[in-house]
Enzyme design. Structure first.
Site, mmCIF file in Angstrom:
data_model
loop_
_atom_site.group_PDB
_atom_site.id
_atom_site.type_symbol
_atom_site.label_atom_id
_atom_site.label_comp_id
_atom_site.label_asym_id
_atom_site.label_seq_id
_atom_site.Cartn_x
_atom_site.Cartn_y
_atom_site.Cartn_z
ATOM 1 N N HIS A 186 -6.618 16.853 -18.157
ATOM 2 C CA HIS A 186 -6.447 15.874 -19.247
ATOM 3 C C HIS A 186 -6.205 16.799 -20.657
ATOM 4 O O HIS A 186 -6.719 17.720 -20.838
ATOM 5 C CB HIS A 186 -7.719 15.164 -19.842
ATOM 6 C CG HIS A 186 -7.415 14.044 -20.775
ATOM 7 N ND1 HIS A 186 -6.698 13.053 -20.526
ATOM 8 C CD2 HIS A 186 -7.806 14.195 -22.102
ATOM 9 C CE1 HIS A 186 -6.769 12.269 -21.837
ATOM 10 N NE2 HIS A 186 -7.536 12.979 -22.543
ATOM 11 N N GLU A 200 -15.027 5.812 -14.439
ATOM 12 C CA GLU A 200 -14.881 5.623 -15.935
ATOM 13 C C GLU A 200 -13.662 6.700 -16.508
ATOM 14 O O GLU A 200 -13.951 8.093 -16.091
ATOM 15 C CB GLU A 200 -16.108 5.834 -16.928
ATOM 16 C CG GLU A 200 -16.040 5.345 -18.247
ATOM 17 C CD GLU A 200 -17.033 5.558 -19.223
ATOM 18 O OE1 GLU A 200 -16.787 5.765 -20.388
ATOM 19 O OE2 GLU A 200 -18.211 5.963 -18.549
#
Ligand code: GRF
Length: 188
Positions: free
Chosen positions: A104, A138
């Site tokens: 990320h 999540e």
């Protein structure tokens, strides 16, 4: 240990994984025609497309099952998300528990989600970076495996900053995946 790489776009992180000679069994895209798929072919790696447009927005679970089935058909043990832009649902995380990683473009938990680079610029932070983490249901919230900071420079655009972050990802992501393969190989 066989790796399945999930992609949606340009695939520069996939290229770094290919160049690192990791044991990639399949490259799976959530849409046809992306550059990442073209990187697999010269490397002799199988490709699969599970086209999100045939499933979303109503059938996310069916999309997820199709992804799981395709990865299992190629004998995948470890899944590496590399710019994959569709949120997967629970069956994926049950099928590959603790065996999905993601890279990320921020220092998580800052700037989760699809606009991390843009949000870092808007926030005026002087340091951002990249995070390699275990992917869980999540989004961008699973256990962190590695992080590296990248400076934000005056006049940076999303493109210039993202390119600087990707340079670091291209080194860090293959390193972390290689370590994981070694660990999982020793303790399957
Ligand atoms: C990377 O910056 C990654 O962190 C994010 O998406 C980008 C993918 O880039 N999740 P690419 O397709 O590997 O060039």
């Amino acid at each position: 240990m066989l790796v399945g790489v999930l992609v949606s776009g340009s695939g520069t992180n996939l290229q770094a994984l290919i160049d690192a000679d990791l044991p990639i069994a399949v490259v799976l895209s959530d849409r046809p025609g992306v550059q990442a798929l073209e990187r697999a072919e010269p490397a002799g790696i199988a490709t699969e497309v599970v086209d999100r447009s045939e499933y979303l927005p109503d059938r996310r679970e069916a999309f997820t099952h199709a992804v799981v089935d395709a990865l299992k058909a190629h004998g995948v043990d470890l899944v590496a998300m590399a710019g994959f832009m569709t949120i997967l649902s629970k069956p994926m995380f049950d099928a590959f528990e603790h065996r999905i990683v993601n890279t990320h473009p921020s220092l998580l938990p800052a700037f989760r989600g699809a606009h991390a680079v843009e949000e870092a610029i808007e926030a005026g932070v002087k340091l951002t970076g990249c995070t390699v983490h275990v992917a869980t249901e999540e989004v961008d919230a699973g256990p962190i495996l590695a992080q590296e900071a990248v400076p934000v420079e005056a006049g940076d655009t999303v493109e210039t900053l993202h390119a600087r972050i990707k340079t670091v990802e291209h080194r860090l992501y293959p390193q972390v995946i290689r370590q994981l393969i070694e660990q999982l190989g020793a303790n399957p």
